[in-house]
Write a protein that holds these residues in place. Structure first.
Motif, PDB file in Angstrom:
ATOM      1  N   ARG A  73       8.768 -16.380   1.932  1.00 26.54           N
ATOM      2  CA  ARG A  73       8.290 -15.271   1.099  1.00 26.54           C
ATOM      3  C   ARG A  73       6.900 -15.437   0.392  1.00 26.54           C
ATOM      4  N   ILE A  74       6.333 -14.453   0.036  1.00 23.09           N
ATOM      5  CA  ILE A  74       5.264 -14.468  -0.699  1.00 23.09           C
ATOM      6  C   ILE A  74       5.586 -14.772  -2.304  1.00 23.09           C
ATOM      7  N   ASP A  75       4.482 -15.285  -2.837  1.00 25.96           N
ATOM      8  CA  ASP A  75       4.710 -15.640  -4.374  1.00 25.96           C
ATOM      9  C   ASP A  75       4.221 -14.657  -5.386  1.00 25.96           C
ATOM     10  N   VAL A  76       3.394 -13.976  -4.828  1.00 30.27           N
ATOM     11  CA  VAL A  76       2.861 -12.781  -5.597  1.00 30.27           C
ATOM     12  C   VAL A  76       2.558 -11.483  -4.866  1.00 30.27           C
ATOM     13  N   LEU A  77       3.052 -10.316  -5.572  1.00 26.55           N
ATOM     14  CA  LEU A  77       2.829  -9.266  -4.829  1.00 26.55           C
ATOM     15  C   LEU A  77       1.988  -8.044  -5.540  1.00 26.55           C
ATOM     16  N   MET A  78       0.719  -7.822  -4.912  1.00 26.21           N
ATOM     17  CA  MET A  78      -0.080  -6.783  -5.614  1.00 26.21           C
ATOM     18  C   MET A  78       0.291  -5.233  -5.135  1.00 26.21           C
ATOM     19  N   CYS A  79       0.505  -4.557  -5.982  1.00 27.67           N
ATOM     20  CA  CYS A  79       0.836  -3.039  -5.489  1.00 27.67           C
ATOM     21  C   CYS A  79      -0.437  -2.121  -6.035  1.00 27.67           C
ATOM     22  N   GLU A  80      -0.449  -1.163  -4.930  1.00 27.79           N
ATOM     23  CA  GLU A  80      -1.697  -0.446  -4.899  1.00 27.79           C
ATOM     24  C   GLU A  80      -1.643   0.731  -6.302  1.00 27.79           C
ATOM     25  N   ASN A  81      -0.392   0.889  -6.772  1.00 24.54           N
ATOM     26  CA  ASN A  81      -0.445   1.320  -8.287  1.00 24.54           C
ATOM     27  C   ASN A  81       0.691   0.858  -8.764  1.00 24.54           C
ATOM     28  N   ASP A  82       0.998   1.565 -10.002  1.00 24.19           N
ATOM     29  CA  ASP A  82       1.908   1.055 -11.121  1.00 24.19           C
ATOM     30  C   ASP A  82       3.287   1.649 -10.538  1.00 24.19           C
ATOM     31  N   ALA A  83       3.225   2.661  -9.973  1.00 24.37           N
ATOM     32  CA  ALA A  83       4.628   3.412  -9.584  1.00 24.37           C
ATOM     33  C   ALA A  83       5.408   2.695  -8.568  1.00 24.37           C
ATOM     34  N   LEU A  84       4.553   2.016  -7.562  1.00 28.36           N
ATOM     35  CA  LEU A  84       5.091   1.224  -6.367  1.00 28.36           C
ATOM     36  C   LEU A  84       5.686  -0.081  -7.309  1.00 28.36           C
ATOM     37  N   ALA A  85       4.833  -0.516  -8.311  1.00 33.41           N
ATOM     38  CA  ALA A  85       5.112  -1.836  -8.764  1.00 33.41           C
ATOM     39  C   ALA A  85       6.597  -1.772  -9.439  1.00 33.41           C
TER      40      ALA A  85
ATOM     41  N   VAL B 202      -0.005 -10.716   3.409  1.00 30.60           N
ATOM     42  CA  VAL B 202       1.226 -10.116   3.990  1.00 30.60           C
ATOM     43  C   VAL B 202       1.201  -8.735   3.426  1.00 30.60           C
ATOM     44  N   GLU B 203       1.217  -7.701   4.323  1.00 35.78           N
ATOM     45  CA  GLU B 203       1.101  -6.420   4.055  1.00 35.78           C
ATOM     46  C   GLU B 203       2.579  -5.644   4.062  1.00 35.78           C
ATOM     47  N   MET B 204       2.633  -4.673   3.171  1.00 38.31           N
ATOM     48  CA  MET B 204       3.782  -3.796   3.230  1.00 38.31           C
ATOM     49  C   MET B 204       3.410  -2.586   2.911  1.00 38.31           C
ATOM     50  N   SER B 205       4.193  -1.570   3.549  1.00 43.96           N
ATOM     51  CA  SER B 205       3.656  -0.003   3.636  1.00 43.96           C
ATOM     52  C   SER B 205       4.713   0.845   2.965  1.00 43.96           C
ATOM     53  N   ALA B 206       4.258   1.460   1.864  1.00 50.12           N
ATOM     54  CA  ALA B 206       5.424   2.565   1.448  1.00 50.12           C
ATOM     55  C   ALA B 206       4.888   3.919   1.818  1.00 50.12           C
ATOM     56  N   GLU B 207       5.976   4.823   1.888  1.00 46.08           N
ATOM     57  CA  GLU B 207       5.581   5.986   2.682  1.00 46.08           C
ATOM     58  C   GLU B 207       5.003   6.991   1.692  1.00 46.08           C
ATOM     59  N   ARG B 208       5.142   6.928   0.251  1.00 52.04           N
ATOM     60  CA  ARG B 208       4.490   7.528  -0.746  1.00 52.04           C
ATOM     61  C   ARG B 208       4.195   6.757  -2.121  1.00 52.04           C
ATOM     62  N   TYR B 209       3.452   7.259  -2.865  1.00 48.73           N
ATOM     63  CA  TYR B 209       2.878   6.606  -3.994  1.00 48.73           C
ATOM     64  C   TYR B 209       4.024   6.956  -4.953  1.00 48.73           C
TER      65      TYR B 209
ATOM     66  N   ALA C 291       0.965  -1.197  -0.071  1.00 45.81           N
ATOM     67  CA  ALA C 291       0.036  -0.016  -0.020  1.00 45.81           C
ATOM     68  C   ALA C 291       1.047   1.172  -0.123  1.00 45.81           C
ATOM     69  N   GLY C 292       0.203   2.495  -0.490  1.00 43.46           N
ATOM     70  CA  GLY C 292       0.828   3.625  -0.323  1.00 43.46           C
ATOM     71  C   GLY C 292       0.841   4.308   0.835  1.00 43.46           C
ATOM     72  N   ALA C 293       0.606   5.794   0.623  1.00 47.10           N
ATOM     73  CA  ALA C 293       0.845   6.315   1.939  1.00 47.10           C
ATOM     74  C   ALA C 293      -0.733   6.151   2.526  1.00 47.10           C
ATOM     75  N   ARG C 294      -1.000   5.984   3.915  1.00 45.00           N
ATOM     76  CA  ARG C 294      -1.812   5.621   4.367  1.00 45.00           C
ATOM     77  C   ARG C 294      -2.871   6.951   4.778  1.00 45.00           C
ATOM     78  N   THR C 295      -4.058   6.923   4.509  1.00 41.26           N
ATOM     79  CA  THR C 295      -4.963   8.047   5.088  1.00 41.26           C
ATOM     80  C   THR C 295      -5.834   7.663   5.945  1.00 41.26           C
ATOM     81  N   LEU C 296      -6.602   8.504   6.593  1.00 42.64           N
ATOM     82  CA  LEU C 296      -7.572   8.061   7.717  1.00 42.64           C
ATOM     83  C   LEU C 296      -8.690   7.466   7.354  1.00 42.64           C
TER      84      LEU C 296
ATOM     85  N   GLY D 145       8.265   2.463  -3.386  1.00 40.46           N
ATOM     86  CA  GLY D 145       7.821   1.077  -3.684  1.00 40.46           C
ATOM     87  C   GLY D 145       9.336   0.086  -3.798  1.00 40.46           C
ATOM     88  N   ALA D 146      10.303   0.790  -4.101  1.00 41.93           N
ATOM     89  CA  ALA D 146      11.615   0.096  -3.819  1.00 41.93           C
ATOM     90  C   ALA D 146      12.015  -0.212  -2.566  1.00 41.93           C
ATOM     91  N   GLN D 147      11.845   0.793  -1.882  1.00 37.53           N
ATOM     92  CA  GLN D 147      12.533   0.600  -0.321  1.00 37.53           C
ATOM     93  C   GLN D 147      11.623  -0.220   0.300  1.00 37.53           C
TER      94      GLN D 147
END
Length: 330
Positions: free
Chosen positions: A242-254, A214-221, A186-191, A226-228
């Motif tokens: 490890r996971i075998d598939v990663l869904m990213c919230e947008n393409d930039a993260l991917a 399994v959840e990962m959190s990126a600071e920005r979109y 996921a990208g930046a969390r909002t309320l 996404g790399a970090q």
């Protein structure tokens, strides 16, 4: 040389100033002869009506403020191009406002309101609902619309891609491919103004296989964020876990995740780790990524937004169905 005024045109045409104003006001009552006389005089003087002055009389500036806070997203520019081109085709001018750490949504909305814009579009911005209900904003401001995100505020309609339908299509594809250990970045969390993708993806796997996400959190979109996030995860988890598939919230993260997966950890995509994005940004189709992703129905979303702004359609939240674009990454 001074710019010609309505009074100059009136003197040149031998009519009153109000006749000049009516000649340039669509639908105003004026004879064809008088209008022709005014237009000929205006042409000779190179006169153009003052739209700002006209707005005082019509209570409409034909300006729409568009608030953006995510310029690192490669999907934003072509989407913004469609939005601004469509607004211009309707005779509307776009006022682009950059939301950043020094300029909040509240400041931007107050600024736009003071300029008497006809509407405000929050384009994919990660606003908090509390911001839009801030007491400083008061009542009676221009109508607001949320484009490409959700809105939980009754009077602020959202125009977005249907996240539930999108994730169901993506999940079904991944299941058929045989993936069983899913992760989500996921990208930046909002309320409260979430995209809905993480929630739906989590529920899909829990319902389908009883698998926890399994959840990962990126600071920005952004690709860098996404790399970090991918780097942190792969550094901390043993290969066999490890996971075998990663869904990213947008393409930039991917894009960022895929770069790290391959270049820093020597993993193969999709053999060792499949990756899915969302948006179908231009780089997704390149051989460097060949990213499986989901394309938002931008044309429909833009049209619906403008129809609401121009009161050609009810101001209400609407969701549109996009399409899954399958490539080599998953």
């Amino acid at each position: 040389m001074k710019r010609a005024t309505a009074q100059n045109v009136a003197m040149e045409a031998g009519v009153s100033k109000w006749t000049v104003i009516r000649a340039f006001t669509p639908g105003a009552s004026i004879t064809e002869a008088s209008k022709a006389k005014v237009l000929e005089a205006a042409e000779r003087l190179n006169y153009r009506p003052n739209l700002l002055a006209r707005s005082l009389a019509t209570n409409s500036t034909h300006q729409v403020a568009v608030l953006v806070d995510d310029f690192a997203n490669p999907h934003k520019l072509p989407f913004l191009e469609k939005l601004t081109a469509s607004l211009q085709a309707e005779g509307l001018v776009t006022m682009l406002i950059n939301i950043n750490q020094h300029y909040s949504h509240v400041h931007a909305i107050l600024n736009a309101d003071q300029r008497q814009v006809d509407a405000i579009v929050l384009f994919g911005t990660a606003f908090r609902d509390e911001m839009l209900t801030d007491h400083k904003l008061g009542r009676g401001g221009p109508p607001m619309f949320v484009l490409a995100r959700d809105s939980q505020i009754e009077d602020v309609p959202a125009i977005s891609c249907d996240a539930a339908v999108a994730i169901a299509e993506i999940g079904k594809h991944l299941l058929e491919k045989g993936y069983r250990r899913p992760g989500f970045m996921a990208g930046a969390r909002t309320l409260s103004t979430a995209l809905g993708r993480r929630r739906n993806f989590k529920e899909f796997w829990r319902t389908s296989l009883g698998v926890e996400l399994v959840e990962m959190s990126a600071e920005r979109y952004s690709a860098e964020a996404g790399a970090q996030a991918a780097r942190d995860y792969l550094s901390q988890v043993a290969p066999e876990d490890r996971i075998d598939v990663l869904m990213c919230e947008n393409d930039a993260l991917a894009f960022g995740a895929m770069d790290v997966v391959r270049s820093e950890f020597g993993l193969r995509v999709p053999n060792d780790l499949a990756i899915v994005g969302f948006d179908n940004a231009a780089p997704a189709a390149s051989p460097a990524y060949s990213l499986t992703t989901y394309e938002q129905p931008t044309d429909q979303m833009v049209k619906a937004t403008i129809d609401m702004i121009l009161e050609r359609a009810p101001r209400e939240t609407v969701n549109f169905q996009g399409k899954l674009v399958v490539r080599n990454s998953a």
